[in-house]
Design an enzyme around this catalytic site. Structure first.
Site, PDB file in Angstrom:
ATOM      1  N   GLU A  39      11.700  19.370  -4.394  1.00  0.00           N
ATOM      2  CA  GLU A  39      10.870  19.119  -5.647  1.00  0.00           C
ATOM      3  C   GLU A  39      11.172  17.617  -5.985  1.00  0.00           C
ATOM      4  O   GLU A  39      12.318  17.188  -5.955  1.00  0.00           O
ATOM      5  CB  GLU A  39      11.513  20.004  -6.912  1.00  0.00           C
ATOM      6  CG  GLU A  39      10.945  19.725  -8.116  1.00  0.00           C
ATOM      7  CD  GLU A  39      11.495  20.618  -9.286  1.00  0.00           C
ATOM      8  OE1 GLU A  39      12.499  21.246  -9.128  1.00  0.00           O
ATOM      9  OE2 GLU A  39      10.995  20.322 -10.516  1.00  0.00           O
ATOM     10  N   ARG A 265      23.878  27.093   1.937  1.00  0.00           N
ATOM     11  CA  ARG A 265      23.689  25.752   1.554  1.00  0.00           C
ATOM     12  C   ARG A 265      24.871  24.936   1.903  1.00  0.00           C
ATOM     13  O   ARG A 265      25.825  25.661   2.094  1.00  0.00           O
ATOM     14  CB  ARG A 265      23.316  25.481   0.106  1.00  0.00           C
ATOM     15  CG  ARG A 265      24.414  25.953  -1.022  1.00  0.00           C
ATOM     16  CD  ARG A 265      23.967  26.063  -2.260  1.00  0.00           C
ATOM     17  NE  ARG A 265      23.779  24.615  -2.902  1.00  0.00           N
ATOM     18  CZ  ARG A 265      22.551  24.092  -3.321  1.00  0.00           C
ATOM     19  NH1 ARG A 265      21.340  25.186  -3.126  1.00  0.00           N
ATOM     20  NH2 ARG A 265      22.344  22.989  -3.759  1.00  0.00           N
ATOM     21  N   LYS A 275      21.107  18.323  -7.897  1.00  0.00           N
ATOM     22  CA  LYS A 275      20.289  17.067  -8.512  1.00  0.00           C
ATOM     23  C   LYS A 275      20.623  16.939 -10.041  1.00  0.00           C
ATOM     24  O   LYS A 275      20.475  15.764 -10.497  1.00  0.00           O
ATOM     25  CB  LYS A 275      18.945  17.417  -8.232  1.00  0.00           C
ATOM     26  CG  LYS A 275      18.441  16.893  -7.022  1.00  0.00           C
ATOM     27  CD  LYS A 275      16.958  16.805  -6.646  1.00  0.00           C
ATOM     28  CE  LYS A 275      16.374  18.064  -6.232  1.00  0.00           C
ATOM     29  NZ  LYS A 275      15.164  18.191  -5.804  1.00  0.00           N
TER      30      LYS A 275
HETATM   31  P1  ATP Z   1      19.495  20.948  -6.428  1.00  0.00           P
HETATM   32  O1  ATP Z   1      19.890  22.334  -6.416  1.00  0.00           O
HETATM   33  O2  ATP Z   1      20.402  19.974  -5.802  1.00  0.00           O
HETATM   34  O3  ATP Z   1      18.666  20.568  -7.720  1.00  0.00           O
HETATM   35  P2  ATP Z   1      17.138  22.051  -5.025  1.00  0.00           P
HETATM   36  O4  ATP Z   1      17.336  23.086  -4.178  1.00  0.00           O
HETATM   37  O5  ATP Z   1      16.558  22.419  -6.356  1.00  0.00           O
HETATM   38  O6  ATP Z   1      18.517  21.313  -5.306  1.00  0.00           O
HETATM   39  P3  ATP Z   1      14.719  21.035  -3.770  1.00  0.00           P
HETATM   40  O7  ATP Z   1      14.143  19.894  -3.999  1.00  0.00           O
HETATM   41  O8  ATP Z   1      14.213  22.343  -4.304  1.00  0.00           O
HETATM   42  O9  ATP Z   1      16.229  20.929  -4.503  1.00  0.00           O
HETATM   43  O10 ATP Z   1      15.274  21.314  -2.418  1.00  0.00           O
HETATM   44  C1  ATP Z   1      14.363  21.410  -1.386  1.00  0.00           C
HETATM   45  C2  ATP Z   1      15.008  22.023  -0.256  1.00  0.00           C
HETATM   46  O11 ATP Z   1      16.225  21.768   0.217  1.00  0.00           O
HETATM   47  C3  ATP Z   1      15.178  23.553  -0.661  1.00  0.00           C
HETATM   48  O12 ATP Z   1      14.579  24.258   0.395  1.00  0.00           O
HETATM   49  C4  ATP Z   1      16.697  23.853  -0.838  1.00  0.00           C
HETATM   50  O13 ATP Z   1      16.752  25.052  -0.405  1.00  0.00           O
HETATM   51  C5  ATP Z   1      17.139  22.791   0.205  1.00  0.00           C
HETATM   52  N1  ATP Z   1      18.442  22.273  -0.222  1.00  0.00           N
HETATM   53  C6  ATP Z   1      18.844  22.034  -1.483  1.00  0.00           C
HETATM   54  N2  ATP Z   1      20.254  21.768  -1.599  1.00  0.00           N
HETATM   55  C7  ATP Z   1      20.694  21.972  -0.244  1.00  0.00           C
HETATM   56  C8  ATP Z   1      22.063  22.309   0.277  1.00  0.00           C
HETATM   57  N3  ATP Z   1      23.221  21.884  -0.463  1.00  0.00           N
HETATM   58  N4  ATP Z   1      21.997  22.635   1.462  1.00  0.00           N
HETATM   59  C9  ATP Z   1      21.188  22.888   2.059  1.00  0.00           C
HETATM   60  N5  ATP Z   1      19.897  22.863   1.640  1.00  0.00           N
HETATM   61  C10 ATP Z   1      19.683  22.501   0.394  1.00  0.00           C
HETATM   62 MG    MG Z   2      14.911  23.935  -5.592  1.00  0.00          MG
END
Ligand code: ATP
Ligand code: MG
Length: 560
Positions: A39, A265, A275
């Site tokens: 995102e 994760r 984020k």
């Molecule tokens: P955050 O929780 O930090 O806001 P998010 O998952 O909302 O992160 P996205 O932009 O949706 O952020 O993430 C893109 C991809 O990265 C998704 O498939 C998510 O599962 C993966 N991702 C995000 N954080 C991690 C992490 N700490 N370890 C592994 N994969 C991750």
């Molecule tokens: Mg997400």
């Protein structure tokens, strides 16, 4: 080899790769298609690097492709700056999506059409309950939810209201479109999840066309299906969303049926990878920017001097598992040192200078001494460093009244200056406050190159620089942004490390350092690894310490 082929060669095996291999063995797919779906509401962090390495890595290793798809369904939080930084960071990490750059917003028309289709099938309805009511009526893990009083609207009424939502007739938050599944389901995600919400906001790509935007759950699986994704890999918190992912694919006339797989994760000690938190760190000024070298963002790590190969090696070492855990940040530091020890050229810098005058060295004389660029790599060659009557050494390499185990310089002791001579301290000059500001020393001309012809030994070898031939520099020393090994995400400001940045404004560096190209990391002997920062001005370079030389993690691992 390119970064990309190196990245492919480095990858290991894990349960997801085993699934992919089994699917290929059973000829389930002609080609493996994965995607990384960020995102664009912030910069990528090292947790995303794990997902990137997994998705792009699988595509490379199994001869498939990996899409970069922006999940741009919430224009209230998304910005072009983030779209640009995400692309730059994925490339920098060594991965490439080629032609396969997509946006969920590319599919808004199709997603909308399918939502009308759900309404026509009696599988979705417009709910006028307030957000608070919807939450209150959702129930809990132990209590079923309650049906909305709008749940049994006719198809015609639902279609009419949904079209008017689209046309922008209603205010934000006044209505939503929900799937009609089961308010008593044991899985809360199936209790009539929201598919569309009203949001009057300008979208970076679709402009003002839409007044309603799809939810993540509705957009994600359908986007996967449109793109022909075979393995939709996400983090564990989406495991409970999988039944909804599958329900939507089953009810809609989608062109393919992707499968969702979940992995743990990345979590790391002393680090918050959310984020929301990272955005707040920047907004509230706890760090200077998204690429502040203390940030766990890819941009921050890059600016700090961490090579992409070190990040990939870390991700590989962490592995891909099905259970959540917390990785010691020392493991990342170990991978950074391992990479840089191999690649970084050695240089001399004095971080906190103390003036030394060699009283028996002729005034005005300069001699050039030979210094080795890399101890394990003769092909890296040598360079000349200037020696003269006035030098700088490190302040903490001198003690006027040393304890027993202090072997460096003190009055009367003899030490080696690396690549140069033995020197002995004869006198100490102090300022009015009683602080040592200069040392008077003598050198032994017979020890040139660092050895005494009479075989006498010294217990310390120190780095140094010529006062006249070195250059001033600013050096920034970073340590963990958080003082607490498990910082509290809900009150992170209390866990910040007040000493995470120390600025050394009066450092000295050898001339070869001032000429270094951007991004090239050097080892400053006895100090650590450093990279030139973009804040450098001409005549006043700035260096970030990537990491110190100490290797406590390796010792701990060795013990285990
Ligand atoms: P955050 O929780 O930090 O806001 P998010 O998952 O909302 O992160 P996205 O932009 O949706 O952020 O993430 C893109 C991809 O990265 C998704 O498939 C998510 O599962 C993966 N991702 C995000 N954080 C991690 C992490 N700490 N370890 C592994 N994969 C991750
Ligand atoms: Mg997400």
């Amino acid at each position: 080899m390119t970064e990309e082929t190196v990245a492919a060669a480095e990858a290991g095996r894990d349960f997801i790769r085993d699934i992919v291999q089994a699917d290929l063995d059973q000829r389930k797919y002609r080609e493996i298609v994965t995607r990384f779906p960020p995102e664009p509401n912030g910069y990528l962090h090292i947790g995303h690097a794990k997902s990137i390495a997994l998705n792009f890595g699988i595509a490379q290793e199994f001869g498939g492709r990996c899409h970069l798809r922006f999940d741009d369904t919430n224009p209230a939080k998304e910005e072009q700056e983030y779209i640009d930084s995400i692309q730059a960071d994925v490339h920098w990490l060594g991965y490439d999506w080629g032609e396969n750059l997509f946006y969920a917003s590319d599919y808004f028309d199709r997603l909308y059409g399918w939502a009308e289709e759900l309404i026509r099938k009696g599988l979705a309805y417009v709910d006028d309950q307030s957000q608070a009511e919807i939450r209150a009526n959702r129930g809990t893990l132990t209590e079923p939810g309650k049906n909305s009083r709008y749940r049994d609207r006719s198809v015609e009424e639902n279609l009419d209201l949904f079209r008017r939502m689209k046309a922008g007739e209603f205010r934000n938050g006044t209505r939503v479109l929900r799937a009609k599944i089961d308010m008593a389901s044991g899985n809360i995600n199936l209790r009539d999840p929201v598919l569309y919400r009203i949001l009057h906001a300008h979208h970076p790509r679709t402009g003002d066309k839409w007044s309603i935007y799809p939810s993540y759950d509705y957009a994600h699986g359908q986007s996967d299906a449109i793109e022909g994704i075979t393995h939709s890999i996400c983090t564990l918190e989406f495991e409970d969303h999988r039944p909804l992912y599958d329900w939507l694919l089953e009810k809609l006339p989608v062109p393919s049926t992707p499968h969702q797989y979940e992995f743990a994760r990345l979590n790391m000690t002393y680090t918050l990878l959310s984020k929301r938190v990272l955005t707040q760190l920047v907004r509230d000024g706890h760090v200077a920017s998204w690429d502040d070298p203390r940030m766990p963002t890819i941009a921050g790590l890059k600016r700090r001097g961490v090579p992409p190969a070190a990040i990939r090696s870390f991700i590989k070492r962490v592995g891909v598992a099905k259970a959540n855990s917390v990785v010691d940040v020392g493991m990342l530091e170990f991978c950074i040192r391992e990479e840089l020890n191999r690649t970084a050229l050695r240089r001399m810098a004095v971080l906190r200078p103390l003036k030394v005058v060699i009283e028996n060295y002729p005034e005005g004389q300069i001699e050039e001494l030979e210094a080795v660029n890399h101890p394990d790599d003769p092909s890296a060659g040598t360079r000349k460093i200037a020696f003269g009557r006035e030098l700088y050494i490190e302040q903490d390499d001198f003690m006027e009244n040393p304890p027993k185990k202090f072997f460096r310089l003190s009055p009367g002791t003899e030490v080696r200056l690396r690549y140069a001579y033995f020197i002995k301290c004869t006198d100490v000059v102090k300022n009015a406050a009683g602080e040592v500001v200069e040392l008077r020393c003598t050198y032994d001309p017979a020890t040139k190159g660092g050895n005494a012809p009479d075989g006498r030994k010294v217990k310390a070898t120190m780095h140094w620089l010529s006062a006249a031939q070195s250059q001033p520099a600013e050096i920034r020393i970073y340590s963990q942004l958080f003082a607490n090994p498990s910082p509290d995400a809900s009150n992170f400001a209390a866990d910040l490390n007040p000493q995470s940045l120390e600025i050394l404004a009066d450092a000295r560096v050898e001339p070869a350092i001032a000429e270094v190209s951007p991004g090239e990391v050097m080892q400053f002997e006895r100090q650590g690894y450093f990279v030139r920062d973009r804040d450098s001005a001409s005549g006043r370079p700035v260096f970030n310490r990537t990491i110190g030389l100490r290797d406590t993690f390796a010792k701990e691992v060795g013990k285990g």
